[in-house]
Scaffold this motif. Structure first.
Motif, PDB file in Angstrom:
ATOM      1  N   LEU A  82      50.799 -55.746  60.884  1.00  0.00           N
ATOM      2  CA  LEU A  82      51.945 -56.207  59.960  1.00  0.00           C
ATOM      3  C   LEU A  82      51.470 -56.285  58.614  1.00  0.00           C
ATOM      4  N   GLN A  83      50.212 -56.679  58.095  1.00  0.00           N
ATOM      5  CA  GLN A  83      49.997 -56.931  56.893  1.00  0.00           C
ATOM      6  C   GLN A  83      49.658 -55.317  56.404  1.00  0.00           C
ATOM      7  N   GLU A  84      49.365 -54.247  56.934  1.00  0.00           N
ATOM      8  CA  GLU A  84      49.418 -53.084  56.469  1.00  0.00           C
ATOM      9  C   GLU A  84      50.581 -52.490  56.154  1.00  0.00           C
ATOM     10  N   ILE A  85      51.740 -52.601  57.120  1.00  0.00           N
ATOM     11  CA  ILE A  85      53.063 -52.557  56.770  1.00  0.00           C
ATOM     12  C   ILE A  85      53.594 -53.310  55.832  1.00  0.00           C
ATOM     13  N   GLN A  86      53.319 -54.390  55.747  1.00  0.00           N
ATOM     14  CA  GLN A  86      53.562 -55.207  54.288  1.00  0.00           C
ATOM     15  C   GLN A  86      53.118 -54.622  52.865  1.00  0.00           C
ATOM     16  N   CYS A  87      51.901 -53.974  52.880  1.00  0.00           N
ATOM     17  CA  CYS A  87      51.213 -53.334  51.999  1.00  0.00           C
ATOM     18  C   CYS A  87      52.282 -52.291  51.694  1.00  0.00           C
ATOM     19  N   ALA A  88      52.724 -51.328  52.713  1.00  0.00           N
ATOM     20  CA  ALA A  88      53.421 -50.237  52.412  1.00  0.00           C
ATOM     21  C   ALA A  88      54.713 -50.623  51.743  1.00  0.00           C
ATOM     22  N   VAL A  89      55.422 -51.686  52.283  1.00  0.00           N
ATOM     23  CA  VAL A  89      56.772 -51.735  51.912  1.00  0.00           C
ATOM     24  C   VAL A  89      56.571 -52.203  50.513  1.00  0.00           C
ATOM     25  N   ALA A  90      55.825 -53.029  50.234  1.00  0.00           N
ATOM     26  CA  ALA A  90      55.402 -53.784  48.751  1.00  0.00           C
ATOM     27  C   ALA A  90      55.188 -52.500  47.934  1.00  0.00           C
ATOM     28  N   ALA A  91      54.674 -51.371  48.257  1.00  0.00           N
ATOM     29  CA  ALA A  91      54.169 -50.351  47.398  1.00  0.00           C
ATOM     30  C   ALA A  91      55.572 -49.270  47.344  1.00  0.00           C
ATOM     31  N   GLY A  92      56.626 -49.649  48.007  1.00  0.00           N
ATOM     32  CA  GLY A  92      57.808 -48.732  47.893  1.00  0.00           C
ATOM     33  C   GLY A  92      57.948 -47.617  48.996  1.00  0.00           C
ATOM     34  N   LEU A  93      57.172 -47.693  49.797  1.00  0.00           N
ATOM     35  CA  LEU A  93      57.347 -46.876  51.021  1.00  0.00           C
ATOM     36  C   LEU A  93      58.284 -47.071  51.985  1.00  0.00           C
ATOM     37  N   ARG A 153      63.620 -51.929  48.422  1.00  0.00           N
ATOM     38  CA  ARG A 153      64.400 -51.623  47.301  1.00  0.00           C
ATOM     39  C   ARG A 153      65.414 -50.630  47.575  1.00  0.00           C
ATOM     40  N   GLU A 154      66.193 -50.464  46.405  1.00  0.00           N
ATOM     41  CA  GLU A 154      67.286 -49.424  46.412  1.00  0.00           C
ATOM     42  C   GLU A 154      66.543 -48.023  47.041  1.00  0.00           C
ATOM     43  N   GLY A 155      66.990 -47.437  48.121  1.00  0.00           N
ATOM     44  CA  GLY A 155      66.734 -46.300  48.575  1.00  0.00           C
ATOM     45  C   GLY A 155      65.576 -46.395  49.531  1.00  0.00           C
ATOM     46  N   GLN A 156      65.118 -47.495  49.792  1.00  0.00           N
ATOM     47  CA  GLN A 156      63.964 -47.576  50.698  1.00  0.00           C
ATOM     48  C   GLN A 156      64.617 -48.075  51.859  1.00  0.00           C
ATOM     49  N   TRP A 157      64.141 -47.754  53.227  1.00  0.00           N
ATOM     50  CA  TRP A 157      64.543 -48.015  54.345  1.00  0.00           C
ATOM     51  C   TRP A 157      63.517 -48.310  55.451  1.00  0.00           C
ATOM     52  N   ILE A 158      63.856 -48.857  56.872  1.00  0.00           N
ATOM     53  CA  ILE A 158      63.076 -48.947  57.853  1.00  0.00           C
ATOM     54  C   ILE A 158      63.893 -48.253  58.765  1.00  0.00           C
TER      55      ILE A 158
END
Length: 349
Positions: A93-104, A125-130
């Motif tokens: 989860l921490q790795e995924i949080q890092c990715a989302v925080a970086a805009g991935l 953010r805008e344009g970012q999705w899961i």
């Protein structure tokens, strides 16, 4: 939703390169996806050669963490590990949080939905999705054997165990058929296949009453437009925890079966008390099950796709010859060697 070839993906694959089969999603993306992979994340193999470890001919760096992957400017983090039960390990989860925080953006093939986790959703953010791939399709019904009315060939891969190469065999056969100019399509029924092809059904996310209906709906959607459908198999009738194979057989009403087996495997992985019978007996089992004593049209296993990835080339060829002699069926490793023998068998039967 689907991955696009303009995107750059990093694959989260901790312990999946050298692991026990849990990395099959990520390895399949590396082998078959047309979307460029810019980094593979596996702390156990960081700094090593992907080609040397996997024989997949891609010059992609292996790094230890999402943070290390960011220098390769990925747009999307794809979770390439499929742990038993499809549950998200807390450590990831921490790795995924890092990715989302970086805009991935994130492609998630696990059963654990990520789009509903507040600490992930709130940082989008805008344009970012899961994209949670394992979502049950809408408007499902009960199967009714309608696929048997289709004129196309419906080739279903079935296995002696889980994770033996059913998807890979189907993809290789579809590619070979297309090269011959045939109107062919691969139908995905699992998360990796859906990520690769951009369409399909996550069969293990469908309620059991509607599983065969979901398969039937998928086959009917494409059957009239193609001469041949290669349907990705799931699980195994031999596996004590597998529930996916029977709905696939009933929903596709297959015209041909291809049996997939890992060379030399004698029992179900992680269940040493469950032996794999001689392949000739497994062939009979699948044929009898598909026909159901005459309730459905007769269908034959027309070849064996043998997974020889763990063998050297000489041993692989010897194993193929041995299985061919034992079963009197065409046999090859569809990934390692030319799948032409299996494709020919489809059209000769």
């Amino acid at each position: 939703m689907q991955l696009e070839d303009r995107q750059r993906i990093a694959i989260l694959l901790h312990e999946g390169i050298r692991g026990n089969g849990n990395g099959k999603t990520g390895l399949a993306l590396l082998r078959y996806s047309e979307v460029p992979v810019v980094a593979v994340i596996d702390k156990d193999c960081a700094g090593e050669s992907l080609v040397a470890l996997t024989e997949i001919p891609l010059d992609v760096p292996i790094v230890a963490s999402v943070a290390d992957a960011l220098i390769y400017t990925p747009d999307v983090l794809t979770i390439g590990i499929a742990p038993s039960g499809g549950v998200l390990p807390q450590a990831w989860l921490q790795e995924i949080q890092c990715a989302v925080a970086a805009g991935l953006s994130v492609v998630n093939g696990l059963h654990t939905p990520l789009a509903t986790i507040p600490e992930l959703r709130s940082h989008l953010r805008e344009g970012q999705w899961i994209w949670d791939v394992r979502q049950e399709p809408a408007n499902l019904g009960i199967a009714s054997a309608k696929a048997r009315s289709l004129s196309c060939r419906r080739v279903l891969t079935v296995g002696t165990d889980m994770a033996v190469g059913k998807m890979s065999a189907s993809l290789e056969l579809n590619a070979a058929a297309k090269k011959q100019g045939l109107r062919s399509k691969f139908l995905a029924t699992g998360q990796a296949g859906i990520m690769i092809s951009g369409d399909g059904i996550p069969l293990d996310a469908v309620r059991v009453d509607f599983a065969a209906g979901a398969v039937e709906q998928l086959v009917l959607r494409y059957g009239a437009d193609y001469d041949i459908l290669f349907i990705e198999g799931q699980g195994s009738i031999l596996h004590p925890g597998s529930t996916a194979t029977l709905p696939l057989i009933r929903g596709t009403q297959p015209t041909h079966l291809i049996l997939v087996h890992r060379a030399g495997q004698t029992h179900i992985r992680n269940h040493s008390h469950v032996p794999i019978p001689p392949l000739s007996e497994v062939v009979k089992l699948y044929e009898n099950l598909a026909t159901a004593g005459g309730a459905f049209a007769p269908v034959k296993v027309i070849g064996i796709a043998l997974n020889t990835a763990h063998l050297d080339e000489l041993a692989a060829k010897q194993a193929i010859s041995q299985i061919q002699a034992e079963t009197n069926l065409p046999c090859t490793d569809a990934v390692r060697f030319n799948p032409k023998a299996l494709l020919n068998a489809v059209y000769q039967n």
